[in-house]
Design a protein around this motif. Structure first.
Motif, mmCIF file in Angstrom:
data_model
loop_
_atom_site.group_PDB
_atom_site.id
_atom_site.type_symbol
_atom_site.label_atom_id
_atom_site.label_comp_id
_atom_site.label_asym_id
_atom_site.label_seq_id
_atom_site.Cartn_x
_atom_site.Cartn_y
_atom_site.Cartn_z
ATOM 1 N N LEU A 153 -14.278 4.929 -1.274
ATOM 2 C CA LEU A 153 -13.048 5.371 -1.951
ATOM 3 C C LEU A 153 -12.058 4.229 -2.164
ATOM 4 N N ALA A 193 0.064 11.113 1.183
ATOM 5 C CA ALA A 193 -0.268 10.735 -0.201
ATOM 6 C C ALA A 193 0.599 11.528 -1.176
ATOM 7 N N SER A 205 -3.175 13.839 3.619
ATOM 8 C CA SER A 205 -2.860 14.453 2.320
ATOM 9 C C SER A 205 -1.354 14.583 2.134
ATOM 10 N N HIS A 240 0.837 -1.201 0.000
ATOM 11 C CA HIS A 240 0.000 0.000 0.000
ATOM 12 C C HIS A 240 0.876 1.256 0.000
ATOM 13 N N ASP A 241 0.334 2.309 -0.621
ATOM 14 C CA ASP A 241 1.074 3.583 -0.586
ATOM 15 C C ASP A 241 1.156 4.092 0.847
ATOM 16 N N THR A 293 -6.763 8.534 0.354
ATOM 17 C CA THR A 293 -7.403 7.842 -0.788
ATOM 18 C C THR A 293 -7.958 8.869 -1.773
ATOM 19 N N THR A 294 -8.511 9.971 -1.237
ATOM 20 C CA THR A 294 -9.025 11.031 -2.122
ATOM 21 C C THR A 294 -7.896 11.568 -3.004
ATOM 22 N N ALA A 295 -6.690 11.615 -2.445
ATOM 23 C CA ALA A 295 -5.535 12.114 -3.216
ATOM 24 C C ALA A 295 -4.953 11.028 -4.126
ATOM 25 N N GLY A 296 -5.582 9.868 -4.165
ATOM 26 C CA GLY A 296 -5.166 8.843 -5.130
ATOM 27 C C GLY A 296 -4.300 7.740 -4.569
ATOM 28 N N ALA A 297 -4.024 7.757 -3.261
ATOM 29 C CA ALA A 297 -3.149 6.723 -2.693
ATOM 30 C C ALA A 297 -3.947 5.453 -2.376
ATOM 31 N N SER A 298 -3.259 4.307 -2.426
ATOM 32 C CA SER A 298 -3.892 3.081 -1.927
ATOM 33 C C SER A 298 -3.621 3.030 -0.421
#
Ligand SMILES: Cc1cc2nc3c(=O)[nH]c(=O)nc-3n(C[C@H](O)[C@H](O)[C@H](O)COP(=O)(O)OP(=O)(O)OC[C@H]3O[C@@H](n4cnc5c(N)ncnc54)[C@H](O)[C@@H]3O)c2cc1C
Length: 412
Positions: free
Chosen positions: A122, A410, A407, A2-3, A21-26
């Motif tokens: 998400l 991420a 944030s 995971h990120d 997760t909103t910023a695109g990370a797993s």
């Protein structure tokens, strides 16, 4: 891999997970307990006082000397942003008294369910019963965490483990011990927002009454004055109520060094001179009226409290006022105006709603909440050395710091 791996599924950890997760990370959240958000569910007596309406500058002041550390987190996710965010998740909020902010249904469950549902939507994972026992660090960078079942690799890690109050709701010291094991300095931990124990036995006899707007101050010669005003509740063993919960975070560190302290209680909003003048006037006009009747007509002191104050100066409430000589009148007026108790302890970690102390702010960057000791490690929520009074301060900090840490992790 995971990120971002987040340790702890309280309000800080869940908000961090949503932000990341909103910023695109797993994202994977590892929660040691059987359920996420157990303290959140109990907060505000189940009604969840999520934040308050104070402007950020005043809000930070209420956390004391290091409150300004919160500025970047609050700039990104202050009270207004939190309310908007919850509104987007379907949880409307309101401030019935203009200050304390609650979900409109006054149900902490709505807030927790909204966070958990949003995170699932998400694509973030929450794994319960997964206590993290160590961080994996290589060349000064965190590369994952260690659970009892093995290692979990990660691009970055957020510690959001909370403090050690209320162990029944998941409170423990593992978060700041994990941080300490990797070079972070700790500020001594003390229970905060906790009832106080007193040596005197008379408070137990006042149990039936809450005293509104009680003024309390700690007597310490040559030291900064500690004082507060608010509702006071007498208990079987001492003092509780909002004013005590607020003051206790200043008092427990003193108890740890001094063992006990004297607390002045001004419970009636009147000075000794004012009480004396009232008593003298009543004695002249209605000498046969009893002390109890006079006290009740003043409407300044609850009956049980008034009776105890009389007892403390050896005055019987059934006596007619004419029986009170100058000495008794002076003593009674003084006792009604101000009395004193000896605080000898507190109700303990089991009942402490927040923790004072934790990971030193000197080891964390306020603008990202990244550790200065270990790269790609972030810290959020109550495990940092910041605690506020009653009134939505601590949850606001948990949400705001979670958002910033999530944030930042991420983006990093
Ligand atoms: C009874 C009560 C009432 C309260 N009421 C209010 C209120 O109305 N308003 C307010 O502002 N504040 C209130 N507070 C304080 C507020 O709840 C906390 O400050 C807030 O929950 C802190 O959030 P957090 O996410 O940092 O930590 P927590 O909510 O404590 O969450 C941390 C999580 O991390 C988990 N964890 C810990 N160690 C590990 C590990 N090693 N591995 C995996 N998981 C781990 C824990 O199980 C827990 O679920 C109250 C607290 C209590 C106890």
């Amino acid at each position: 891999m995971h990120d971002v791996v987040i340790v702890g599924a309280g309000p800080a950890g869940l908000t961090a997970a949503i932000a990341a997760t909103t910023a695109g990370a797993s994202v994977l959240v590892l929660e040691g307990g059987p359920k996420p958000g157990r303290k959140l569910l109990a907060s505000g007596g189940g009604r969840c006082n999520v934040t308050n309406t104070l402007p950020a500058a005043v809000f930070m002041e209420r956390f004391g000397r290091f409150g300004r550390f919160m500025q970047p987190a609050l700039d990104q996710f202050g009270s207004h942003d939190l309310r908007e965010f919850l509104g987007r998740l379907g949880v409307q909020t309101h401030a019935p008294d203009g200050f304390h902010v609650f979900p409109t249904d006054h149900d902490a469950r709505s807030v927790l369910d909204a966070l958990v549902t949003e995170l699932a939507r998400l694509g973030g994972d929450v794994r319960i019963e997964s206590p993290v026992v160590d961080l994996s660090v290589s060349n000064g960078r965190t590369v994952g965490v260690v659970c009892e079942s093995g290692s979990v690799p990660a691009g970055s890690v957020i510690l959001a483990c909370g403090g050690c109050g209320y162990p029944a709701l998941g409170g423990n010291d593992s978060g700041y011990r994990l941080a300490a094991a990797h070079g972070h300095r700790l500020e001594p931990e003390h229970p905060g927002m906790v009832a106080l124990l007193v040596r005197e036995d008379w408070p137990a006899r006042c149990i039936a009454d809450t005293v509104p707007r009680a003024k309390l101050s700690v007597r310490r010669s040559g030291k900064q004055r500690i004082s507060g005003t608010g509702d006071l509740i007498f208990t079987r063993t001492g003092l509780a109520g909002p004013v005590i919960l607020d003051l206790s975070r200043e008092i427990t560190p003193i108890l740890a060094t001094d063992g006990e302290l004297l607390l002045d209680l001004e419970l009636t909003g009147r000075t000794q001179a004012e009480w004396l003048a009232d008593l003298d006037r009543a004695r002249e006009q209605e000498p046969r009226s009893t002390v109890a009747t006079w006290l009740s007509t003043t409407r300044k002191v609850a009956p049980t409290v008034g009776a105890v104050f009389c007892e403390l100066v050896a005055v019987d409430t059934t006596w007619p006022l004419e029986r009170l000589g100058r000495g008794h009148r002076n003593q009674l007026a003084a006792s009604l105006a101000r009395t004193q108790v000896t605080v000898t302890g507190h109700a303990g970690w089991d009942r402490a709603m927040v923790m004072r102390g934790g990971v030193s702010l000197r080891d964390v960057r306020p603008e990202t909440l990244e550790s200065r000791r270990v790269e790609d490690l972030y810290l959020a929520g109550e495990m940092l050395d910041l605690d506020g009074p009653c009134g939505g301060f601590n949850l606001q900090w948990a949400f705001a710091s979670g958002h910033l840490a999530g944030s930042s992790a991420a983006a990093g």
